[in-house]
Design a protein around this motif. Structure first.
Motif, PDB file in Angstrom:
ATOM      1  N   ASP A   1       8.549  12.622  -7.240  1.00 25.09           N
ATOM      2  CA  ASP A   1       8.449  13.943  -6.622  1.00 25.09           C
ATOM      3  C   ASP A   1       8.790  13.939  -5.139  1.00 25.09           C
ATOM      4  OD1 ASP A   1       7.641  15.077  -9.019  1.00 25.09           O
ATOM      5  OD2 ASP A   1       5.506  14.777  -8.602  1.00 25.09           O
ATOM      6  N   TYR A   2       8.953  12.742  -4.556  1.00 26.15           N
ATOM      7  CA  TYR A   2       9.316  12.655  -3.143  1.00 26.15           C
ATOM      8  C   TYR A   2      10.836  12.601  -3.034  1.00 26.15           C
ATOM      9  CZ  TYR A   2      10.317  10.590   1.390  1.00 26.15           C
ATOM     10  OH  TYR A   2      10.842  10.355   2.634  1.00 26.15           O
ATOM     11  N   HIS A   3      11.416  13.601  -2.386  1.00 19.45           N
ATOM     12  CA  HIS A   3      12.870  13.648  -2.240  1.00 19.45           C
ATOM     13  C   HIS A   3      13.227  13.893  -0.780  1.00 19.45           C
ATOM     14  CE1 HIS A   3      17.068  14.188  -3.298  1.00 19.45           C
ATOM     15  NE2 HIS A   3      17.078  15.292  -2.565  1.00 19.45           N
ATOM     16  N   ASP A   4      14.038  12.994  -0.239  1.00 18.67           N
ATOM     17  CA  ASP A   4      14.535  13.126   1.127  1.00 18.67           C
ATOM     18  C   ASP A   4      16.007  12.732   1.097  1.00 18.67           C
ATOM     19  OD1 ASP A   4      15.293  12.892   3.749  1.00 18.67           O
ATOM     20  OD2 ASP A   4      13.500  11.828   4.411  1.00 18.67           O
ATOM     21  N   PRO A   5      16.916  13.698   1.199  1.00 15.86           N
ATOM     22  CA  PRO A   5      18.344  13.388   1.086  1.00 15.86           C
ATOM     23  C   PRO A   5      18.843  12.417   2.149  1.00 15.86           C
ATOM     24  CG  PRO A   5      18.009  15.660   1.833  1.00 15.86           C
ATOM     25  CD  PRO A   5      16.678  15.138   1.394  1.00 15.86           C
ATOM     26  N   ALA A   6      18.088  12.251   3.233  1.00 16.47           N
ATOM     27  CA  ALA A   6      18.485  11.298   4.270  1.00 16.47           C
ATOM     28  C   ALA A   6      18.103   9.865   3.917  1.00 16.47           C
ATOM     29  CB  ALA A   6      17.850  11.685   5.601  1.00 16.47           C
TER      30      ALA A   6
ATOM     31  N   PRO B   1      10.468   3.953  10.138  1.00 16.87           N
ATOM     32  CA  PRO B   1       9.093   3.597  10.497  1.00 16.87           C
ATOM     33  C   PRO B   1       8.145   3.703   9.310  1.00 16.87           C
ATOM     34  CG  PRO B   1      10.050   5.053  12.147  1.00 16.87           C
ATOM     35  CD  PRO B   1      10.983   5.053  10.968  1.00 16.87           C
ATOM     36  N   SER B   2       7.169   2.832   9.296  1.00 18.33           N
ATOM     37  CA  SER B   2       6.236   2.771   8.176  1.00 18.33           C
ATOM     38  C   SER B   2       5.577   4.112   7.892  1.00 18.33           C
ATOM     39  CB  SER B   2       5.163   1.715   8.446  1.00 18.33           C
ATOM     40  OG  SER B   2       4.203   1.688   7.422  1.00 18.33           O
ATOM     41  N   ASP B   3       5.120   4.796   8.942  1.00 16.51           N
ATOM     42  CA  ASP B   3       4.351   6.021   8.733  1.00 16.51           C
ATOM     43  C   ASP B   3       5.233   7.225   8.406  1.00 16.51           C
ATOM     44  OD1 ASP B   3       5.463   6.458  11.202  1.00 16.51           O
ATOM     45  OD2 ASP B   3       3.578   6.727  12.270  1.00 16.51           O
ATOM     46  N   GLU B   4       6.559   7.048   8.386  1.00 16.84           N
ATOM     47  CA  GLU B   4       7.463   8.129   8.002  1.00 16.84           C
ATOM     48  C   GLU B   4       7.937   8.007   6.561  1.00 16.84           C
ATOM     49  OE1 GLU B   4      10.640   8.606  10.779  1.00 16.84           O
ATOM     50  OE2 GLU B   4       9.299   8.791  12.514  1.00 16.84           O
ATOM     51  N   ARG B   5       7.527   6.951   5.877  1.00 24.77           N
ATOM     52  CA  ARG B   5       7.904   6.788   4.486  1.00 24.77           C
ATOM     53  C   ARG B   5       7.226   7.850   3.613  1.00 24.77           C
ATOM     54  NH1 ARG B   5       6.266   0.703   3.270  1.00 24.77           N
ATOM     55  NH2 ARG B   5       4.461   1.395   4.506  1.00 24.77           N
ATOM     56  N   GLY B   6       7.812   8.059   2.413  1.00 22.57           N
ATOM     57  CA  GLY B   6       7.151   8.929   1.450  1.00 22.57           C
ATOM     58  C   GLY B   6       5.813   8.357   1.044  1.00 22.57           C
ATOM     59  N   ARG B   7       4.945   9.217   0.538  1.00 25.59           N
ATOM     60  CA  ARG B   7       3.585   8.780   0.232  1.00 25.59           C
ATOM     61  C   ARG B   7       3.137   9.326  -1.127  1.00 25.59           C
ATOM     62  NH1 ARG B   7      -0.823   7.626   3.703  1.00 25.59           N
ATOM     63  NH2 ARG B   7       0.420   8.343   5.488  1.00 25.59           N
ATOM     64  N   ILE B   8       2.382   8.494  -1.860  1.00 29.19           N
ATOM     65  CA  ILE B   8       1.689   8.971  -3.048  1.00 29.19           C
ATOM     66  C   ILE B   8       0.241   8.517  -2.964  1.00 29.19           C
ATOM     67  CG2 ILE B   8       2.389   6.935  -4.400  1.00 29.19           C
ATOM     68  CD1 ILE B   8       2.238   8.737  -6.889  1.00 29.19           C
ATOM     69  N   ASP B   9      -0.665   9.432  -3.303  1.00 31.88           N
ATOM     70  CA  ASP B   9      -2.083   9.119  -3.389  1.00 31.88           C
ATOM     71  C   ASP B   9      -2.580   9.661  -4.719  1.00 31.88           C
ATOM     72  OD1 ASP B   9      -4.804   8.800  -3.253  1.00 31.88           O
ATOM     73  OD2 ASP B   9      -5.046   9.727  -1.279  1.00 31.88           O
ATOM     74  N   ALA B  10      -2.610   8.758  -5.713  1.00 31.38           N
ATOM     75  CA  ALA B  10      -3.055   9.152  -7.047  1.00 31.38           C
ATOM     76  C   ALA B  10      -4.456   8.620  -7.340  1.00 31.38           C
ATOM     77  CB  ALA B  10      -2.071   8.642  -8.099  1.00 31.38           C
ATOM     78  N   GLY B  11      -5.180   8.252  -6.290  1.00 29.10           N
ATOM     79  CA  GLY B  11      -6.504   7.657  -6.482  1.00 29.10           C
ATOM     80  C   GLY B  11      -6.368   6.178  -6.807  1.00 29.10           C
TER      81      GLY B  11
ATOM     82  N   LEU C   1      20.942  -0.756  -3.450  1.00 33.49           N
ATOM     83  CA  LEU C   1      19.479  -0.727  -3.383  1.00 33.49           C
ATOM     84  C   LEU C   1      19.002   0.721  -3.467  1.00 33.49           C
ATOM     85  CD1 LEU C   1      16.726  -2.089  -2.839  1.00 33.49           C
ATOM     86  CD2 LEU C   1      17.264  -1.929  -0.385  1.00 33.49           C
ATOM     87  N   ARG C   2      18.204   1.013  -4.483  1.00 37.48           N
ATOM     88  CA  ARG C   2      17.811   2.398  -4.719  1.00 37.48           C
ATOM     89  C   ARG C   2      16.333   2.678  -4.463  1.00 37.48           C
ATOM     90  NH1 ARG C   2      16.256   6.470  -4.542  1.00 37.48           N
ATOM     91  NH2 ARG C   2      16.651   8.380  -5.708  1.00 37.48           N
ATOM     92  N   VAL C   3      15.453   1.704  -4.679  1.00 35.56           N
ATOM     93  CA  VAL C   3      14.006   1.927  -4.589  1.00 35.56           C
ATOM     94  C   VAL C   3      13.330   0.741  -3.919  1.00 35.56           C
ATOM     95  CG1 VAL C   3      11.866   2.035  -5.965  1.00 35.56           C
ATOM     96  CG2 VAL C   3      13.829   3.452  -6.604  1.00 35.56           C
ATOM     97  N   ILE C   4      12.441   1.017  -2.967  1.00 32.46           N
ATOM     98  CA  ILE C   4      11.437   0.049  -2.505  1.00 32.46           C
ATOM     99  C   ILE C   4      10.123   0.815  -2.435  1.00 32.46           C
ATOM    100  CG2 ILE C   4      10.638  -1.568  -0.750  1.00 32.46           C
ATOM    101  CD1 ILE C   4      13.461  -1.839   0.252  1.00 32.46           C
ATOM    102  N   ASN C   5       9.254   0.563  -3.389  1.00 32.82           N
ATOM    103  CA  ASN C   5       7.931   1.190  -3.413  1.00 32.82           C
ATOM    104  C   ASN C   5       6.880   0.144  -3.044  1.00 32.82           C
ATOM    105  OD1 ASN C   5       9.237   3.467  -4.278  1.00 32.82           O
ATOM    106  ND2 ASN C   5       8.468   3.388  -6.377  1.00 32.82           N
ATOM    107  N   ASP C   6       6.096   0.476  -2.056  1.00 36.86           N
ATOM    108  CA  ASP C   6       5.037  -0.408  -1.543  1.00 36.86           C
ATOM    109  C   ASP C   6       3.728   0.067  -2.182  1.00 36.86           C
ATOM    110  OD1 ASP C   6       3.290  -1.912  -0.027  1.00 36.86           O
ATOM    111  OD2 ASP C   6       4.250  -1.443   1.886  1.00 36.86           O
ATOM    112  N   ASP C   7       3.328  -0.624  -3.263  1.00 35.19           N
ATOM    113  CA  ASP C   7       2.253  -0.134  -4.124  1.00 35.19           C
ATOM    114  C   ASP C   7       0.949  -0.914  -3.966  1.00 35.19           C
ATOM    115  OD1 ASP C   7       3.931   1.769  -5.255  1.00 35.19           O
ATOM    116  OD2 ASP C   7       4.474   0.509  -6.972  1.00 35.19           O
ATOM    117  N   HIS C   8      -0.149  -0.176  -3.803  1.00 41.68           N
ATOM    118  CA  HIS C   8      -1.498  -0.736  -3.866  1.00 41.68           C
ATOM    119  C   HIS C   8      -2.168  -0.131  -5.103  1.00 41.68           C
ATOM    120  CE1 HIS C   8      -1.689  -2.472   0.293  1.00 41.68           C
ATOM    121  NE2 HIS C   8      -0.682  -1.611   0.453  1.00 41.68           N
ATOM    122  N   VAL C   9      -2.499  -0.979  -6.076  1.00 42.61           N
ATOM    123  CA  VAL C   9      -3.042  -0.520  -7.348  1.00 42.61           C
ATOM    124  C   VAL C   9      -4.510  -0.937  -7.448  1.00 42.61           C
ATOM    125  CG1 VAL C   9      -2.856  -0.657  -9.862  1.00 42.61           C
ATOM    126  CG2 VAL C   9      -0.783  -0.639  -8.451  1.00 42.61           C
TER     127      VAL C   9
END
Length: 234
Positions: A28-33, A6-16, A40-48
């Motif tokens: 810094d976000y680590h979830d062994p599950a 689910p979208s709201d269970e994804r890891g989160r970053i807020d760097a301003g 496929l190793r990374v999908i980051n949904d970024d708003h810059v």
């Protein structure tokens, strides 16, 4: 078998300047599950934020894909490439034995929205390379358009891996079907709207891992935009 992220269970970053959600463990976000699917190793949904971005940094032995959804992102790298990516643009960078690059929001006014995708390569230490292409609405409309693949078929950008990334913009009520003739692993990432696949509803920001299926049927519950990752069964 389908397993929804689910979208709201994804890891989160807020760097301003950066608001991001991580489908898989990153930084810094680590979830062994949630360490990825197949290669496929990374999908980051970024708003810059306008005018902000990632300063020069290095990568190696990774296939890096950027899909721009809104706004603009400027790219420069140690291979001498420089470009500004806009909605519909897809960029691939095979980091290989090593490359330096930077990415910045090219707009001084509008935030950008993009997906940063990493896949493990099929071979280490290859010559770094870069490519970019635009996929217009007519190519994505109610069809699964390959945008990245291992062999560059149907106008897709090639990477060093047995994987295909499809993008589709599906009208409400429309349907697309994806068939395979050998076991594969799949990941679906929904960027807009709602769909149903494998008897399960997905909404904007949701992802899902699918295994053991040879025919995927996507039904749009509203106008929708999604990526389908067709990956090795490992």
């Amino acid at each position: 078998m389908i397993q929804v992220r689910p979208s709201d269970e994804r890891g989160r970053i807020d760097a301003g300047w950066l608001q991001g959600r991580y489908s898989f463990s990153f930084g810094d976000y680590h979830d062994p599950a949630h360490m990825g699917v197949s290669d496929l190793r990374v999908i980051n949904d970024d708003h810059v934020a306008a005018g902000a971005g990632f300063p020069t940094h290095g990568h190696r032995d990774m296939e890096i894909v950027t899909v721009v959804l809104d706004g603009e992102m400027a790219h420069e790298d140690s291979l001498g490439n420089g470009s500004t990516m806009r909605p519909g643009d897809v960029q691939v960078m095979s980091a290989g034995r090593g490359v330096q690059h930077s990415e910045f929001n090219a707009s001084a006014e509008q935030a950008s929205h993009s997906l940063q995708i990493w896949l493990f390569p099929g071979e280490r230490g290859i010559e770094p390379r870069y490519d970019q292409a635009h996929f217009g609405d007519e190519q994505l409309h109610n069809r699964l358009q390959p945008v990245v693949s291992g062999d560059g078929h149907d106008g897709s950008l090639s990477i060093c891996q047995d994987a295909v990334i499809y993008r589709c913009q599906l009208d409400a009520g429309a349907q697309v079907i994806h068939d395979v003739n050998a076991p594969r692993q799949f990941w679906v990432q929904l960027t807009r709207g709602s769909i149903e696949v494998a008897g399960t509803q997905l909404h904007a920001g949701d992802g899902a891992r699918i295994e053991g299926e040879f025919k995927l049927v996507f039904d749009a519950l509203s106008d929708a935009d999604f990526l389908l990752f067709d990956l090795r069964d490992i």
